[in-house]
Write an enzyme that holds these catalytic residues in place. Structure first.
Site, mmCIF file in Angstrom:
data_model
loop_
_atom_site.group_PDB
_atom_site.id
_atom_site.type_symbol
_atom_site.label_atom_id
_atom_site.label_comp_id
_atom_site.label_asym_id
_atom_site.label_seq_id
_atom_site.Cartn_x
_atom_site.Cartn_y
_atom_site.Cartn_z
ATOM 1 N N TYR A 199 37.619 43.691 40.150
ATOM 2 C CA TYR A 199 38.295 43.705 38.844
ATOM 3 C C TYR A 199 39.649 44.416 38.876
ATOM 4 O O TYR A 199 40.633 43.897 38.358
ATOM 5 C CB TYR A 199 37.399 44.333 37.752
ATOM 6 C CG TYR A 199 37.960 44.139 36.361
ATOM 7 C CD1 TYR A 199 37.881 42.903 35.735
ATOM 8 C CD2 TYR A 199 38.582 45.183 35.686
ATOM 9 C CE1 TYR A 199 38.419 42.712 34.467
ATOM 10 C CE2 TYR A 199 39.127 45.005 34.428
ATOM 11 C CZ TYR A 199 39.043 43.768 33.813
ATOM 12 O OH TYR A 199 39.583 43.581 32.574
ATOM 13 N N TYR A 251 32.517 45.690 52.946
ATOM 14 C CA TYR A 251 31.950 44.426 52.470
ATOM 15 C C TYR A 251 33.066 43.653 51.790
ATOM 16 O O TYR A 251 33.531 44.034 50.720
ATOM 17 C CB TYR A 251 30.778 44.699 51.515
ATOM 18 C CG TYR A 251 30.092 43.470 50.947
ATOM 19 C CD1 TYR A 251 30.281 42.191 51.481
ATOM 20 C CD2 TYR A 251 29.231 43.600 49.859
ATOM 21 C CE1 TYR A 251 29.647 41.089 50.953
ATOM 22 C CE2 TYR A 251 28.582 42.490 49.327
ATOM 23 C CZ TYR A 251 28.794 41.243 49.865
ATOM 24 O OH TYR A 251 28.158 40.141 49.330
ATOM 25 N N ILE A 272 23.860 39.374 57.101
ATOM 26 C CA ILE A 272 23.135 40.003 55.996
ATOM 27 C C ILE A 272 22.869 38.891 54.995
ATOM 28 O O ILE A 272 23.784 38.351 54.387
ATOM 29 C CB ILE A 272 23.914 41.171 55.380
ATOM 30 C CG1 ILE A 272 24.014 42.314 56.400
ATOM 31 C CG2 ILE A 272 23.219 41.664 54.104
ATOM 32 C CD1 ILE A 272 24.788 43.532 55.907
ATOM 33 N N ARG A 332 33.646 37.378 44.654
ATOM 34 C CA ARG A 332 33.154 38.243 43.583
ATOM 35 C C ARG A 332 34.196 39.276 43.145
ATOM 36 O O ARG A 332 34.249 39.656 41.988
ATOM 37 C CB ARG A 332 31.881 38.976 44.022
ATOM 38 C CG ARG A 332 30.647 38.084 44.106
ATOM 39 C CD ARG A 332 29.403 38.917 44.344
ATOM 40 N NE ARG A 332 28.195 38.099 44.438
ATOM 41 C CZ ARG A 332 27.456 37.719 43.403
ATOM 42 N NH1 ARG A 332 27.805 38.072 42.175
ATOM 43 N NH2 ARG A 332 26.367 36.991 43.579
ATOM 44 N N LYS A 384 30.556 43.586 56.573
ATOM 45 C CA LYS A 384 29.896 42.350 56.158
ATOM 46 C C LYS A 384 31.006 41.456 55.618
ATOM 47 O O LYS A 384 31.625 41.756 54.603
ATOM 48 C CB LYS A 384 28.843 42.630 55.081
ATOM 49 C CG LYS A 384 28.197 41.372 54.508
ATOM 50 C CD LYS A 384 27.231 41.726 53.368
ATOM 51 C CE LYS A 384 26.642 40.468 52.736
ATOM 52 N NZ LYS A 384 25.749 40.787 51.585
ATOM 53 N N THR A 423 24.373 43.221 45.786
ATOM 54 C CA THR A 423 24.560 42.291 44.676
ATOM 55 C C THR A 423 23.288 41.509 44.417
ATOM 56 O O THR A 423 22.891 41.286 43.263
ATOM 57 C CB THR A 423 25.709 41.316 44.988
ATOM 58 O OG1 THR A 423 26.853 42.056 45.384
ATOM 59 C CG2 THR A 423 26.042 40.467 43.777
#
Length: 295
Positions: A113, A139, A210, A144, A168, A50
């Site tokens: 989404y 992840y 990270i 997000r 992550k 990202t």
């Protein structure tokens, strides 16, 4: 062969993708960034995350960035490649066609989404893992994606799917983190995806971070992480306290707008981002300058 838990313990940097004024990729600046973070003693790099503005890169650009990264890194540190999204079939195609030979793992954000159920998330990752030539790192970033990958789903994937080797975790839920750290297999890598929470999450048992801030402050951030991993929290806290203001500014309006503002002020890149992301507002740009001027 060493496990990912051994190889990727420490600091990984989710690299920015520098752009020129015409919004082409600035490969000269990208080389400078790779060398800068490696010389700052980070343990590995992550491209096409990202922070790298991957959603605005086309397929050819993504492949070029991967190959360019290998050429510059020259095996100095491991390279993790980001391949995530909400079209499972397309991601399978990417995993089969991207130049992943020299990567150590694939970092894949959970579907955004679409808001799938936990079973949908499980089946999505199971399908990717079966197609991937490299180990998959989950992840979880519900801020997000709008959908948390729950602890039971993470543990199920870790136990049942051979090619899923770590996560992550950027959900910010410490109770979930503790459950995953307690119940996941011994060789399952768990790293923080939140700079501001990295130190306390390592105290809970995570193996590193990270990082976004590691783009600008690789030496300091990686030293904080290493101190935390040694349980030297006095040293770690001292470094973390100095960086805390930078964390706030980097995420005040948008990532990577925040970290790119720092990098531009430091002369490492030019301050260009692809829409829909725009540079920091003047108010925050001035605060970035003030933070850096304090040394």
């Amino acid at each position: 062969m060493a496990s990912l838990k051994d190889t990727l313990t420490g600091t990984g940097v989710a690299l920015v993708t520098p752009f020129k004024k015409n919004f082409d990729i600035d490969y000269d600046a990208f080389k400078k960034m790779i060398d800068y973070v490696i010389e700052g003693n980070v343990e590995y790099i992550v491209v096409l995350g990202t922070t790298g503005e991957a959603p605005t890169l086309n397929t050819a650009e993504k492949k070029d960035i991967i190959k360019f990264s290998y050429d510059v890194v020259k095996n100095r540190v491991p390279v993790v490649v980001g391949i995530g999204g909400n079209n499972t079939a397309e991601l399978v195609h990417d995993l089969e066609t991207f130049p992943l030979e020299e990567s150590i793992a694939v970092l894949s954000a959970s579907p955004y989404y679409s808001k799938p159920s936990q079973e949908g998330i499980y089946q999505h990752y199971k399908t990717l893992a079966e197609a991937s030539p490299k180990p998959i790192l989950l992840y979880n970033v519900p801020g997000r994606t709008s959908k948390n990958v729950e602890a039971d789903t993470i543990i199920r994937l870790a136990r049942e799917v051979e090619n899923i080797k770590g996560i992550k975790e950027a959900g910010g839920d410490f109770a979930q983190c503790v459950k995953v750290l307690r119940d996941a297999p011994e060789d399952f890598l768990v790293v923080s995806g939140d700079d501001a929470l990295g130190m306390p999450q390592i105290a809970c048992g995570m193996q590193g971070v990270i990082s976004v801030a590691g783009n600008a402050f690789p030496k300091e951030f990686s030293e904080m992480v290493r101190s935390s991993l040694k349980h030297d929290f006095k040293t770690a806290k001292s470094i973390n306290d100095k960086l805390a203001g930078a964390y706030e500014l980097m995420f005040a309006e948008n990532n990577p707008a925040g970290v790119k503002a720092f990098l531009a002020e430091m002369g490492l890149i030019e301050n260009y981002l692809r829409l829909p992301v725009v540079p920091l507002s003047e108010k925050y740009q001035m605060l970035v300058k003030a933070f850096l001027s304090k040394g």
